[in-house]
Design a protein around this motif. Structure first.
Motif, PDB file in Angstrom:
ATOM      1  N   UNK A 161       1.509  -2.919  47.717  1.00 57.23           N
ATOM      2  CA  UNK A 161       2.451  -3.926  48.080  1.00 57.23           C
ATOM      3  C   UNK A 161       2.235  -5.165  47.193  1.00 57.23           C
ATOM      4  N   UNK A 162       1.102  -5.432  46.986  1.00 54.77           N
ATOM      5  CA  UNK A 162       0.975  -6.707  46.057  1.00 54.77           C
ATOM      6  C   UNK A 162       1.408  -6.308  44.558  1.00 54.77           C
ATOM      7  N   UNK A 163       1.272  -5.134  44.139  1.00 57.90           N
ATOM      8  CA  UNK A 163       1.700  -4.489  42.710  1.00 57.90           C
ATOM      9  C   UNK A 163       3.218  -4.700  42.800  1.00 57.90           C
ATOM     10  N   UNK A 164       3.980  -4.080  43.872  1.00 57.96           N
ATOM     11  CA  UNK A 164       5.407  -4.146  43.907  1.00 57.96           C
ATOM     12  C   UNK A 164       5.814  -5.763  43.902  1.00 57.96           C
ATOM     13  N   UNK A 211      -3.934  -6.193  40.904  1.00 59.74           N
ATOM     14  CA  UNK A 211      -2.627  -5.452  40.927  1.00 59.74           C
ATOM     15  C   UNK A 211      -1.429  -6.342  40.140  1.00 59.74           C
ATOM     16  N   UNK A 212      -1.954  -7.276  39.514  1.00 57.67           N
ATOM     17  CA  UNK A 212      -1.129  -8.204  38.525  1.00 57.67           C
ATOM     18  C   UNK A 212      -0.800  -7.775  37.167  1.00 57.67           C
ATOM     19  N   UNK A 213      -0.263  -6.665  37.085  1.00 61.75           N
ATOM     20  CA  UNK A 213       0.142  -6.401  35.582  1.00 61.75           C
ATOM     21  C   UNK A 213       1.467  -6.966  34.997  1.00 61.75           C
ATOM     22  N   UNK A 221       0.106   0.247  27.580  1.00 56.75           N
ATOM     23  CA  UNK A 221      -0.419   0.421  28.824  1.00 56.75           C
ATOM     24  C   UNK A 221      -1.165  -1.001  29.208  1.00 56.75           C
ATOM     25  N   UNK A 222      -1.054  -1.326  30.423  1.00 60.17           N
ATOM     26  CA  UNK A 222      -1.729  -2.419  31.241  1.00 60.17           C
ATOM     27  C   UNK A 222      -2.351  -2.090  32.276  1.00 60.17           C
ATOM     28  N   UNK A 223      -3.512  -1.789  32.533  1.00 65.45           N
ATOM     29  CA  UNK A 223      -4.181  -1.825  33.908  1.00 65.45           C
ATOM     30  C   UNK A 223      -5.715  -1.905  34.008  1.00 65.45           C
TER      31      UNK A 223
END
Ligand code: AHR
Length: 324
Positions: free
Chosen positions: A33-36, A266-268, A119-121
């Motif tokens: 949810x935070x990522x979305x 989660x903040x990519x 890629x970011x993660x």
């Protein structure tokens, strides 16, 4: 169904908005949810974007189809958070042939690097190693040197989050002679965590440590332990380790029901936006791989800092009123 699609979104290029197709994993956890939310707020209309968001409901076939649709719609950029690591080559080639840059976030893919822009993660293996090294230091501090019985509630099988955390943690299982009783897929959900913990409690009498590969699984495991009358966490018999460090997870750490929680950031999206801006200006990303910053949290200061076997210095943040 293939999850929800935004009715409002379109990939029309008739305006100045930058069109983005985002194939999100699903809605399995608080972390997700935070990522979305981070993607939606970063790639909002006000910020100049037309975001086409597809919730792939944890179904790999739906995710491949979503990406294929984005290619057909000729969006400007595609963002993928890959449910599983493998199976990406064909669709990535299609995007490349169409000249659409693909940005991969959070979980990794196993594909030729020439097939996606960046890629970011998270470094999931490092997260697992931190958890293993913390447990080693914690057991030493508690002078628990007899047999250590561990059960793992794993994340979605084949996801890089599951693969990396398992690999990182299990190095420590092996090196320290711990007894890994079982390791089953809880699919990163609360329900999965609860069901697997219930079955572990039926199968194993003597459990010292429960490793949950995300916070939602930990919430489910805690429900099962509570219902079985077991004590856990700070003052209990069973040590609980979790990953994500969501707000709800850290609340449990603060209360002492989770002993240690290893963050997954989660903040990519802001990093991806930076890359998109660079590409738009005719440049390219500074690096093909970007690791987001991540911290480690504990319910008390039994172990405040330690070095991993891999040589990394870790400081545990005790979750108190200042943190939450
Ligand atoms: O890929 C990140 C993982 O997926 C997070 O740990 C979990 O909560 C999510 O569902």
């Amino acid at each position: 169904s293939s999850g929800s699609k935004d009715a409002s979104s379109s990939s029309s290029k008739s305006n100045d908005l930058i069109s983005i197709g985002f194939a999100q994993v699903g809605h399995e956890s608080d972390w997700r949810t935070a990522s979305t939310e981070s993607c939606r707020s970063t790639f909002s209309k006000e910020n100049g974007y037309d975001l086409s968001f597809v919730d792939c409901d944890n179904k790999s076939a739906d995710q491949l189809e979503a990406v294929r649709n984005f290619v057909e719609q000729e969006v400007d950029y595609i963002i993928i958070d890959p449910i599983v690591e493998t199976g990406w080559d064909t669709v990535l080639k299609e995007a490349k042939d169409a000249g659409i840059p693909v940005l991969v976030i959070d979980r990794n893919i196993k594909a030729d690097e020439s097939l996606y822009t960046a890629w970011v993660g998270s470094d999931f293996t490092a997260e697992g190693e931190s958890a293993g090294a913390w447990l080693k230091a914690y057991l030493e501090a508690k002078k628990k040197t007899d047999k250590v019985n561990i059960v793992t509630i794993a994340g979605t099988n084949g996801s890089s989050a599951q693969i990396g955390r398992t690999k990182g943690f299990n190095k420590y299982v092996k090196a320290n002679g711990w007894n890994l009783l079982d390791e089953q897929d809880g699919d990163f959900t609360q329900d999965g965590g609860q069901k697997i913990m219930e079955s572990y409690l039926k199968s194993y009498k003597d459990i010292d440590v429960v490793v949950c590969q995300n916070d939602n699984e930990a919430f489910g495991a805690i429900d099962a332990l509570k219902a079985a009358g077991k004590t856990y966490g700070k003052d209990g018999d069973i040590i609980i380790i979790s990953f994500d460090a969501t707000n709800a997870g850290l609340k449990d750490v603060k209360e002492g029901s989770i002993n240690a929680d290893f963050e997954c950031n989660p903040l990519a999206a802001p990093y991806v936006e930076d890359i998109i801006k660079k590409i738009k200006d005719g440049g390219k990303p500074d690096s093909q791989k970007v690791y987001v910053d991540e911290a480690c949290f504990a319910c008390d200061d039994t172990v405040s800092s330690f070095k991993t076997d891999e040589g990394k210095d870790i400081t545990m943040t005790v979750v108190d009123d200042k943190v939450l």
